[in-house]
Design an enzyme around this catalytic site. Structure first.
Site, PDB file in Angstrom:
ATOM      1  N   GLU A  74      -6.680  -3.410  -3.344  1.00 12.29           N
ATOM      2  CA  GLU A  74      -7.638  -2.972  -2.303  1.00 12.29           C
ATOM      3  C   GLU A  74      -6.993  -2.007  -1.330  1.00 12.29           C
ATOM      4  O   GLU A  74      -7.324  -1.991  -0.144  1.00 12.29           O
ATOM      5  CB  GLU A  74      -8.210  -4.164  -1.535  1.00 12.29           C
ATOM      6  CG  GLU A  74      -9.118  -5.062  -2.319  1.00 12.29           C
ATOM      7  CD  GLU A  74     -10.288  -4.331  -2.926  1.00 12.29           C
ATOM      8  OE1 GLU A  74     -10.610  -3.229  -2.461  1.00 12.29           O
ATOM      9  OE2 GLU A  74     -10.853  -4.863  -3.900  1.00 12.29           O
TER      10      GLU A  74
HETATM   11  C1  LIG Z   1      -3.299  -8.051 -10.031  1.00 15.30           C
HETATM   12  C2  LIG Z   1      -4.036  -6.779  -9.741  1.00 15.30           C
HETATM   13  C3  LIG Z   1      -5.414  -6.789  -9.611  1.00 15.30           C
HETATM   14  C4  LIG Z   1      -6.107  -5.598  -9.373  1.00 15.30           C
HETATM   15  N1  LIG Z   1      -7.481  -5.602  -9.331  1.00 15.30           N
HETATM   16  C5  LIG Z   1      -8.144  -4.416  -9.308  1.00 15.30           C
HETATM   17  C6  LIG Z   1      -9.558  -4.367  -9.491  1.00 15.30           C
HETATM   18  O1  LIG Z   1     -10.230  -5.394  -9.628  1.00 15.30           O
HETATM   19  N2  LIG Z   1     -10.163  -3.141  -9.535  1.00 15.30           N
HETATM   20  C7  LIG Z   1      -9.466  -1.978  -9.409  1.00 15.30           C
HETATM   21  O2  LIG Z   1     -10.073  -0.928  -9.459  1.00 15.30           O
HETATM   22  N3  LIG Z   1      -8.127  -1.999  -9.206  1.00 15.30           N
HETATM   23  C8  LIG Z   1      -7.450  -3.181  -9.171  1.00 15.30           C
HETATM   24  N4  LIG Z   1      -6.088  -3.200  -9.022  1.00 15.30           N
HETATM   25  C9  LIG Z   1      -5.375  -1.951  -8.815  1.00 15.30           C
HETATM   26  C10 LIG Z   1      -4.832  -1.804  -7.398  1.00 15.30           C
HETATM   27  O3  LIG Z   1      -5.891  -1.586  -6.504  1.00 15.30           O
HETATM   28  C11 LIG Z   1      -3.790  -0.683  -7.410  1.00 15.30           C
HETATM   29  O4  LIG Z   1      -2.648  -1.186  -8.078  1.00 15.30           O
HETATM   30  C12 LIG Z   1      -3.432  -0.205  -6.015  1.00 15.30           C
HETATM   31  O5  LIG Z   1      -4.513   0.475  -5.435  1.00 15.30           O
HETATM   32  C13 LIG Z   1      -2.215   0.714  -6.004  1.00 15.30           C
HETATM   33  O6  LIG Z   1      -2.335   1.730  -6.968  1.00 15.30           O
HETATM   34  P1  LIG Z   1      -1.121   1.985  -7.971  1.00 15.30           P
HETATM   35  O7  LIG Z   1      -0.758   0.688  -8.583  1.00 15.30           O
HETATM   36  O8  LIG Z   1      -1.462   3.093  -8.874  1.00 15.30           O
HETATM   37  O9  LIG Z   1       0.090   2.405  -7.041  1.00 15.30           O
HETATM   38  P2  LIG Z   1       0.360   3.898  -6.499  1.00 15.30           P
HETATM   39  O10 LIG Z   1      -0.874   4.480  -5.961  1.00 15.30           O
HETATM   40  O11 LIG Z   1       1.111   4.639  -7.532  1.00 15.30           O
HETATM   41  O12 LIG Z   1       1.333   3.570  -5.279  1.00 15.30           O
HETATM   42  C14 LIG Z   1       2.747   3.309  -5.444  1.00 15.30           C
HETATM   43  C15 LIG Z   1       3.392   3.298  -4.053  1.00 15.30           C
HETATM   44  O13 LIG Z   1       3.202   4.581  -3.429  1.00 15.30           O
HETATM   45  C16 LIG Z   1       2.553   4.443  -2.169  1.00 15.30           C
HETATM   46  N5  LIG Z   1       1.584   5.506  -1.972  1.00 15.30           N
HETATM   47  C17 LIG Z   1       0.790   6.097  -2.886  1.00 15.30           C
HETATM   48  N6  LIG Z   1       0.005   7.013  -2.301  1.00 15.30           N
HETATM   49  C18 LIG Z   1       0.287   6.995  -0.979  1.00 15.30           C
HETATM   50  C19 LIG Z   1      -0.187   7.705   0.148  1.00 15.30           C
HETATM   51  N7  LIG Z   1      -1.152   8.617   0.062  1.00 15.30           N
HETATM   52  N8  LIG Z   1       0.340   7.408   1.362  1.00 15.30           N
HETATM   53  C20 LIG Z   1       1.312   6.490   1.481  1.00 15.30           C
HETATM   54  N9  LIG Z   1       1.802   5.788   0.447  1.00 15.30           N
HETATM   55  C21 LIG Z   1       1.296   6.034  -0.771  1.00 15.30           C
HETATM   56  C22 LIG Z   1       1.848   3.086  -2.228  1.00 15.30           C
HETATM   57  O14 LIG Z   1       1.669   2.537  -0.942  1.00 15.30           O
HETATM   58  C23 LIG Z   1       2.801   2.274  -3.089  1.00 15.30           C
HETATM   59  O15 LIG Z   1       3.815   1.753  -2.291  1.00 15.30           O
HETATM   60  C24 LIG Z   1      -5.385  -4.387  -9.207  1.00 15.30           C
HETATM   61  C25 LIG Z   1      -3.986  -4.388  -9.308  1.00 15.30           C
HETATM   62  C26 LIG Z   1      -3.316  -5.549  -9.597  1.00 15.30           C
HETATM   63  C27 LIG Z   1      -1.812  -5.486  -9.756  1.00 15.30           C
END
Ligand SMILES: Cc1cc2nc3c(=O)[nH]c(=O)nc-3n(C[C@H](O)[C@H](O)[C@H](O)COP(=O)(O)OP(=O)(O)OC[C@H]3O[C@@H](n4cnc5c(N)ncnc54)[C@H](O)[C@@H]3O)c2cc1C
Length: 597
Positions: A440
């Site tokens: 989220e």
């Molecule tokens: C168990 C689990 C359940 C989930 N459930 C859902 C679901 O039901 N529906 C759904 O759609 N998604 C779901 N997700 C996905 C989740 O919302 C994403 O993992 C999350 O939004 C982060 O995206 P990412 O993993 O690609 O990390 P990234 O976006 O690659 O981020 C990696 C790091 O970079 C930082 N970062 C990236 N961009 C920025 C920025 N602009 N400013 C500052 N810092 C930044 C982040 O804070 C983080 O520390 C789930 C994930 C997990 C692990």
């Protein structure tokens, strides 16, 4: 102690003393709300949480959900628990009565949802996502979508999901690639892959209603070209009857650190000709609609953190009362004592307890604002409460979840070596809590939202009102001989927060990298000070009760503990405010030094 026990005394205190429940009961649709009714709901949900959900927490963690040829089987007992959950009406609690819901206010729903997460957070995620789907369809869906899906989502016969994330599109939703091509019959055919979809597939309900972000063929680049679609697992006709299986399938589930019972699914849309989807609202406005869902879900994840923190605290407290180790320092007696007699263990327990209570009080203040923002008769009052709720949503999400992780970690520390082995259950809380600052929107994304949309966009107007209320509280607290010292520390913390916010607003316009480098520490600072305001407010209410009435022994003990807990928080948590303000206002240059990496 084995099972979760709902913190009824604190929850009832908040509803009785802190929240103006009568004002909420005057809102249209909430006429039946009363303190008696709310207390009875809390008692019943507390029983359900302890007796039905909590016993499945550990077994669900050990067994986990399993993928079998595209189907997902939840752990033993989850189906029966879900059947009872919806039969008892818990799914419909905060849903609109128009669609079969009970229309209870958010203040009450937030407390009840905290219980579900405290008892079994992996289970609670399923109804949490269903509620978000209900919010999105109720807010932005056509009458047909509403009539087709809302009654069964509200009853819990069907569940909902939120399909945003793709391998290349996590925090950055502009990168979404799933395609939605218009078909001759007015529907769309979706093709693409979504990852990490919570409860994307499971055996708890007959149908799963996916809310999916995708792009139409001629959509503009970036976030302005994203649309929102309803894609049911099993298609539904105009008559409401389910028909053919849709072309959406779970191709695998993740093996992960925590929330093992909650299936995290890779979803394939349209591998066999296209998944049939219906547009929600208008094309290219999907992200705007999804934000309705995301804001409610972000608040709900904050509440999830509070529930896990409470459970970790209860377990650590029970252990600290039983575990015998060492003699009590400062006494001549040689006998071995329970570790709760050791000052450092008391400190850790109080860190857990005070921050959990501060977070709960803050979340309830935000929930009350959401209620008042939607139904207050006076438009300016609605706008004021709405601004407060929007301002505090990233704080509730970011601060409560980051703090929950620290609290769950303290729970392990209190258990010593036994905390590191799975048998005691303390480790599960840390593993489960760890996802909450990630999904989220990570804490970094919440903090960007806070300094950009919430502080800078309105020139700091909404936050200035909150700071003014804090200053008024500090002046009132200074009148009390008991809380005068605390008021001084609080006042200093408020001014530290004000200076950090000023820095963020100015630099957001002139030097956004400097503002961003301190955004997460600023969010934490805001959480600590806002939580402190709530705890001190509670302490002053407790003092009034002790002075004005002659409470019974249990109530007296509760009020005395509330004051002591607030004083602990002031010295051990609120006192960090100046250090955090220094990080925000002076820490950017070092964080951005290009010579380091
Ligand atoms: C168990 C689990 C359940 C989930 N459930 C859902 C679901 O039901 N529906 C759904 O759609 N998604 C779901 N997700 C996905 C989740 O919302 C994403 O993992 C999350 O939004 C982060 O995206 P990412 O993993 O690609 O990390 P990234 O976006 O690659 O981020 C990696 C790091 O970079 C930082 N970062 C990236 N961009 C920025 C920025 N602009 N400013 C500052 N810092 C930044 C982040 O804070 C983080 O520390 C789930 C994930 C997990 C692990």
């Amino acid at each position: 102690m084995t099972e979760y026990c709902a913190p009824l005394a604190d929850m009832q205190f908040l509803l009785r003393e802190r929240i103006d429940l009568e004002a909420i009961a005057r809102l249209p649709g909430y006429e039946d709300v009363s303190l008696d009714l709310a207390q009875s709901v809390l008692e019943q949900s507390g029983r359900f949480a302890s007796e039905v959900l909590s016993p499945l927490n550990r077994t669900g963690d050990v067994e986990g959900s399993r993928w079998q040829q595209g189907q997902v089987l939840t752990p033993n007992g989850f189906r029966q628990a879900y059947t009872r959950f919806i039969a008892d009406g818990w799914n419909a609690m905060a849903c609109p009565s128009q669609w079969g819901g009970q229309n209870q206010p958010r203040v009450l729903a937030a407390l009840v949802e905290e219980m579900w997460h405290g008892a079994n957070t992996a289970f609670a995620l399923c109804p949490m996502l269903t509620r978000s789907a209900i919010d999105a369809i109720a807010h932005s869906g056509s009458p047909r979508l509403q009539h087709t899906y809302l009654p069964k989502l509200v009853s819990g016969e069907w569940t909902g999901t939120m399909n945003l994330t793709e391998p290349q599109a996590g925090s950055d939703l502009a990168a979404i690639r799933t395609r939605a091509v218009p078909a001759a019959d007015g529907s769309y055919r979706l093709e693409g892959q979504k990852i990490f979809i919570t409860y994307g597939e499971h055996d708890l309900s007959d149908n799963i209603i996916h809310l999916v972000l995708a792009r139409t063929p001629d959509a503009p680049e970036g976030v302005k070209g994203i649309s929102l679609f309803v894609v049911p697992k099993v298609r539904v006709g105009d008559d409401g009857l389910v028909g053919a299986r849709n072309d959406v399938h779970c191709v695998s589930i993740e093996h992960k650190l925590g929330i093992h019972a909650s299936p995290t699914c890779v979803m394939a849309f349209g591998h066999n000709g296209g998944a049939v989807g219906e547009l929600v609202g208008e094309e290219n406005r999907g992200l705007e609609y999804m934000f309705v869902m995301m804001n409610a879900a972000r608040f709900a994840v904050g509440v999830q953190g509070i529930g896990i923190a409470e459970r970790a605290y209860q377990r650590a407290l029970a252990f600290a009362r039983e575990r015998i180790q060492g003699a009590e320092p400062g006494t001549r007696r040689r006998e071995r004592v329970a570790i709760i007699r050791h000052p450092d263990v008391r400190r850790m327990l109080l860190l857990m307890k005070s921050q959990t209570e501060a977070m709960r009080a803050l979340s309830i203040a935000v929930a009350a604002a959401v209620d008042l923002a939607s139904g207050h008769a006076d438009a300016s009052e609605r706008a004021r409460h709405q601004a407060f709720a929007e301002l505090m949503t990233p704080v509730t999400k970011g601060w409560c979840t980051e703090t929950a992780v620290k609290i769950a970690s303290l729970g392990i520390q209190i258990h010593g070596g036994m905390g590191f082995v799975e048998e005691t259950g303390a480790a599960q809380h840390l593993r489960d809590a760890r996802i909450t600052p990630i999904y989220e929107g990570t804490t970094g994304i919440q903090a960007n939202d806070l300094i950009g949309r919430k502080f800078a966009r309105d020139g700091g107007h909404a936050v200035a009102l909150v700071l003014e209320q804090m200053r008024t509280l500090a002046r009132a607290l200074a009148e009390s001989s008991e809380l005068r010292g605390a008021a001084t520390v609080f006042s200093t913390a408020v001014e530290a927060l004000a200076s950090a916010i000023r820095y963020a607003i100015i630099h957001y316009a002139n030097d956004i990298r400097a503002a961003s480098a301190g955004a997460v520490p600023l969010l934490r600072l805001f959480g600590i000070v806002a939580g402190g305001a709530e705890l001190l407010h509670s302490a002053s209410l407790a003092r009034k009760r002790l002075d004005a009435t002659n409470p019974g022994a249990a109530e007296t003990a509760f009020y005395v503990a509330k004051i002591a807990t607030a004083r602990f928080y002031v010295d051990h948590v609120l006192s960090q405010a100046q250090g955090l303000a220094h990080v925000v206002t002076a820490g950017a240059a070092a964080a951005l030094d290009e010579g380091v990496f």
